[in-house]
Write an enzyme that holds these catalytic residues in place. Sequence first.
Site, PDB file in Angstrom:
ATOM      1  N   ARG A 123       0.907  -1.887  -0.177  1.00  0.00           N
ATOM      2  CA  ARG A 123       0.137  -0.021   0.128  1.00  0.00           C
ATOM      3  C   ARG A 123       0.948   1.577   0.172  1.00  0.00           C
ATOM      4  O   ARG A 123       0.393   2.830   0.674  1.00  0.00           O
ATOM      5  CB  ARG A 123      -1.573   0.283   1.432  1.00  0.00           C
ATOM      6  CG  ARG A 123      -2.292  -1.090   1.182  1.00  0.00           C
ATOM      7  CD  ARG A 123      -3.018  -0.532   0.134  1.00  0.00           C
ATOM      8  NE  ARG A 123      -4.672  -1.658   0.758  1.00  0.00           N
ATOM      9  CZ  ARG A 123      -5.617  -1.282   1.079  1.00  0.00           C
ATOM     10  NH1 ARG A 123      -5.715  -0.514   1.877  1.00  0.00           N
ATOM     11  NH2 ARG A 123      -6.384  -2.495   1.391  1.00  0.00           N
ATOM     12  N   ARG A 147      -2.746   7.088   1.423  1.00  0.00           N
ATOM     13  CA  ARG A 147      -3.595   7.544   2.100  1.00  0.00           C
ATOM     14  C   ARG A 147      -2.689   8.672   3.395  1.00  0.00           C
ATOM     15  O   ARG A 147      -2.483  10.013   3.026  1.00  0.00           O
ATOM     16  CB  ARG A 147      -4.951   7.710   3.010  1.00  0.00           C
ATOM     17  CG  ARG A 147      -6.357   7.082   2.128  1.00  0.00           C
ATOM     18  CD  ARG A 147      -6.918   6.508   3.292  1.00  0.00           C
ATOM     19  NE  ARG A 147      -6.560   5.141   3.099  1.00  0.00           N
ATOM     20  CZ  ARG A 147      -8.011   4.239   3.598  1.00  0.00           C
ATOM     21  NH1 ARG A 147      -8.775   4.999   4.143  1.00  0.00           N
ATOM     22  NH2 ARG A 147      -7.779   3.631   3.802  1.00  0.00           N
ATOM     23  N   ARG A 192      -7.364  12.129  -4.214  1.00  0.00           N
ATOM     24  CA  ARG A 192      -8.412  11.718  -3.765  1.00  0.00           C
ATOM     25  C   ARG A 192      -9.621  12.531  -3.175  1.00  0.00           C
ATOM     26  O   ARG A 192     -10.897  12.159  -3.584  1.00  0.00           O
ATOM     27  CB  ARG A 192      -8.131  10.525  -2.888  1.00  0.00           C
ATOM     28  CG  ARG A 192      -9.212   9.985  -1.196  1.00  0.00           C
ATOM     29  CD  ARG A 192      -8.262   9.109  -0.564  1.00  0.00           C
ATOM     30  NE  ARG A 192      -8.879   8.601   0.131  1.00  0.00           N
ATOM     31  CZ  ARG A 192      -9.752   8.906   1.189  1.00  0.00           C
ATOM     32  NH1 ARG A 192     -10.857   9.588   1.271  1.00  0.00           N
ATOM     33  NH2 ARG A 192     -11.208   7.334   1.533  1.00  0.00           N
ATOM     34  N   ASP A 226      -6.793  -2.709  -6.936  1.00  0.00           N
ATOM     35  CA  ASP A 226      -7.189  -3.504  -6.352  1.00  0.00           C
ATOM     36  C   ASP A 226      -7.656  -4.755  -6.007  1.00  0.00           C
ATOM     37  O   ASP A 226      -8.148  -4.899  -7.665  1.00  0.00           O
ATOM     38  CB  ASP A 226      -8.577  -2.508  -5.465  1.00  0.00           C
ATOM     39  CG  ASP A 226      -8.838  -3.050  -4.196  1.00  0.00           C
ATOM     40  OD1 ASP A 226      -9.138  -1.904  -3.064  1.00  0.00           O
ATOM     41  OD2 ASP A 226     -10.104  -3.451  -3.803  1.00  0.00           O
ATOM     42  N   TYR A 278     -15.143 -11.560   0.693  1.00  0.00           N
ATOM     43  CA  TYR A 278     -15.969  -9.915   0.961  1.00  0.00           C
ATOM     44  C   TYR A 278     -17.915 -10.656  -0.357  1.00  0.00           C
ATOM     45  O   TYR A 278     -17.619  -9.132  -0.285  1.00  0.00           O
ATOM     46  CB  TYR A 278     -14.610  -8.865   0.168  1.00  0.00           C
ATOM     47  CG  TYR A 278     -13.859  -8.457   0.294  1.00  0.00           C
ATOM     48  CD1 TYR A 278     -14.078  -7.046   1.466  1.00  0.00           C
ATOM     49  CD2 TYR A 278     -12.278  -8.379   0.658  1.00  0.00           C
ATOM     50  CE1 TYR A 278     -13.449  -6.490   2.209  1.00  0.00           C
ATOM     51  CE2 TYR A 278     -11.654  -8.133   1.603  1.00  0.00           C
ATOM     52  CZ  TYR A 278     -11.896  -6.972   1.965  1.00  0.00           C
ATOM     53  OH  TYR A 278     -10.484  -6.342   3.233  1.00  0.00           O
TER      54      TYR A 278
HETATM   55  O1  CP3 Z   1       0.361  -1.283  -2.251  1.00  0.00           O
HETATM   56  C1  CP3 Z   1      -0.325  -0.260  -3.210  1.00  0.00           C
HETATM   57  O2  CP3 Z   1      -0.411   0.476  -3.173  1.00  0.00           O
HETATM   58  C2  CP3 Z   1      -1.353  -0.983  -4.219  1.00  0.00           C
HETATM   59  C3  CP3 Z   1      -2.301  -0.342  -3.681  1.00  0.00           C
HETATM   60  C4  CP3 Z   1      -3.701  -1.661  -3.400  1.00  0.00           C
HETATM   61  C5  CP3 Z   1      -4.577  -1.377  -3.083  1.00  0.00           C
HETATM   62  N1  CP3 Z   1      -5.235  -1.936  -2.332  1.00  0.00           N
HETATM   63  C6  CP3 Z   1      -4.962   0.117  -2.999  1.00  0.00           C
HETATM   64  C7  CP3 Z   1      -5.998   0.599  -1.892  1.00  0.00           C
HETATM   65  C8  CP3 Z   1      -3.221  -2.866  -3.513  1.00  0.00           C
HETATM   66  C9  CP3 Z   1      -2.016  -3.597  -3.399  1.00  0.00           C
HETATM   67  C10 CP3 Z   1      -4.666  -3.149  -2.568  1.00  0.00           C
HETATM   68  C11 CP3 Z   1      -5.217  -4.669  -2.084  1.00  0.00           C
HETATM   69  C12 CP3 Z   1      -6.225  -5.250  -1.646  1.00  0.00           C
HETATM   70  N2  CP3 Z   1      -7.167  -4.170  -1.349  1.00  0.00           N
HETATM   71  C13 CP3 Z   1      -6.710  -5.903  -0.594  1.00  0.00           C
HETATM   72  C14 CP3 Z   1      -5.177  -7.024   0.099  1.00  0.00           C
HETATM   73  C15 CP3 Z   1      -4.005  -6.737   0.713  1.00  0.00           C
HETATM   74  C16 CP3 Z   1      -4.445  -6.374   2.217  1.00  0.00           C
HETATM   75  O3  CP3 Z   1      -4.286  -4.636   2.555  1.00  0.00           O
HETATM   76  O4  CP3 Z   1      -4.972  -6.741   2.797  1.00  0.00           O
HETATM   77  C17 CP3 Z   1      -7.806  -5.949   0.506  1.00  0.00           C
HETATM   78  C18 CP3 Z   1      -8.178  -6.920   1.509  1.00  0.00           C
HETATM   79  C19 CP3 Z   1      -8.059  -5.091  -0.575  1.00  0.00           C
HETATM   80  C20 CP3 Z   1      -9.751  -4.383  -0.644  1.00  0.00           C
HETATM   81  C21 CP3 Z   1      -9.572  -3.161   0.107  1.00  0.00           C
HETATM   82  N3  CP3 Z   1      -9.130  -2.258  -0.567  1.00  0.00           N
HETATM   83  C22 CP3 Z   1     -10.030  -2.788   1.487  1.00  0.00           C
HETATM   84  C23 CP3 Z   1     -10.139  -3.491   2.356  1.00  0.00           C
HETATM   85  C24 CP3 Z   1     -10.727  -1.493   1.588  1.00  0.00           C
HETATM   86  C25 CP3 Z   1      -9.354  -0.110   2.469  1.00  0.00           C
HETATM   87  C26 CP3 Z   1     -11.014   0.046   2.600  1.00  0.00           C
HETATM   88  C27 CP3 Z   1     -10.895   2.103   3.598  1.00  0.00           C
HETATM   89  O5  CP3 Z   1     -10.982   2.879   3.756  1.00  0.00           O
HETATM   90  O6  CP3 Z   1      -9.757   1.535   4.617  1.00  0.00           O
HETATM   91  C28 CP3 Z   1      -9.602  -0.837  -0.024  1.00  0.00           C
HETATM   92  C29 CP3 Z   1      -9.580   0.550  -0.244  1.00  0.00           C
HETATM   93  C30 CP3 Z   1      -8.313   1.109  -0.762  1.00  0.00           C
HETATM   94  N4  CP3 Z   1      -6.928  -0.193  -1.777  1.00  0.00           N
HETATM   95  C31 CP3 Z   1      -7.348   1.872  -0.533  1.00  0.00           C
HETATM   96  C32 CP3 Z   1      -6.275   1.727  -1.691  1.00  0.00           C
HETATM   97  C33 CP3 Z   1      -5.335   3.121  -1.225  1.00  0.00           C
HETATM   98  C34 CP3 Z   1      -7.508   3.373   0.507  1.00  0.00           C
HETATM   99  C35 CP3 Z   1      -8.696   3.083   0.391  1.00  0.00           C
HETATM  100  C36 CP3 Z   1      -9.176   5.212  -0.453  1.00  0.00           C
HETATM  101  O7  CP3 Z   1      -7.841   5.735  -1.528  1.00  0.00           O
HETATM  102  O8  CP3 Z   1      -9.969   6.028  -0.350  1.00  0.00           O
END
Ligand code: CP3
Length: 341
Positions: free
Chosen positions: A25, A29, A38, A74, A151
């Site tokens: 990640r 953020r 964002r 994602d 999910y």
């Molecule tokens: O690593 C990186 O920088 C690449 C980007 C990346 C994102 N999601 C961007 C993201 C990667 C590799 C993921 C994978 C992902 N997404 C996983 C597996 C890795 C892990 O962290 O366990 C999972 C379970 C998801 C599903 C998902 N997407 C969740 C649970 C969330 C968080 C929701 C929250 O509000 O906290 C996301 C959103 C997300 N994906 C964000 C980012 C940067 C943050 C939300 C945003 O930017 O608005």
Amino acid sequence: MIKNDLYLRALKGETVERPPVWMMRQAGRYLPEFMEIRKEYDFFTRCQTPELASEITVQPIRRFPLDAAILFSDILVVPQAMGIDFKMKENTGPWLDDPIRTAEQVQNVIVPDVNDTLGYVFDAIELTLEKLDNEIPLIGFAGSPWTILCYCVEGKGSKAFDIAKSFCFQQLEAAHQLLQKITDTTIAYLKRKVEKGVSAVQIFDSWGGMLSPEDYQEFSWKYIDQIVEALSPLTHVVVFGKGCWFALEEMSRSKVSALGVDWTVSPEFARKTTGGKMTLQGNFDPARLHSSPETIRKMVHEMINRFGKDQYIVNLGHGILPNIPVENAEAFIRAVTEWKG
Ligand code: CP3
């Protein structure tokens, strides 16, 4: 071809001057420039617009001396392409109005042509590679079938994914059907990413640790291993299973190039259970980035000394938290580039 190939050399198990570093990640953020974008665009618009996704991917690369980039996207874009209508809700995270709970719903899930449905990801890879200009490798990724099923069935995030587990235990056949559809789509998706030029792929099994060792075999590893078998002749495959310490030995017997570990595992345990010859990636506690930069530096050096510089990729044990000060993330990365054995 790629100027800084430390990450690829570590995946091959070659001797390196220092271990490579990147952060799960890393485009996220905690970066003010990410927060700027964002404000303007919602989450899936950022994922689906190649110009935005590639820009966000290179944001951390402009700031820090990272040894790999990971495409901003994602894991949920795969089920979206399969006709499952995921949204990202502010303050809630992933959201489905109509979670998958019946065999009929599973029947209706499609295995799409990834070129028709996920073309925007492949376009984002193309743009990102232009921006990276062969400086460092680009990592592609996907969620594990089990984590995506979690999910799809739960319909949102959860602490224990009880609904997803009870679906699997009560509707065995439908569960396996869904897992196989996700697996088939993921294999096609990752193969296309490799054709587009990513240097490695990582499978995120964020919720594998919710399962017992036996259920992990049946509902998660069985499908991850199909992906590993299909992709390993084409590229490096890395599997990160959060909480999956109990499966490390089995995973190390597969065709993966590296295994990710979380912070609940000691370097010695991880080395020992994987036979001492496997490249490992991890495992700094993401919350430890709240320590002072001096402490972070000391702890990172200790971590490298314990894992050993070779067959090792420095990373966090899970994604970086949104409230980490940028200078602490920087201290983590610089501790690696400044490490001297
Ligand atoms: O690593 C990186 O920088 C690449 C980007 C990346 C994102 N999601 C961007 C993201 C990667 C590799 C993921 C994978 C992902 N997404 C996983 C597996 C890795 C892990 O962290 O366990 C999972 C379970 C998801 C599903 C998902 N997407 C969740 C649970 C969330 C968080 C929701 C929250 O509000 O906290 C996301 C959103 C997300 N994906 C964000 C980012 C940067 C943050 C939300 C945003 O930017 O608005």
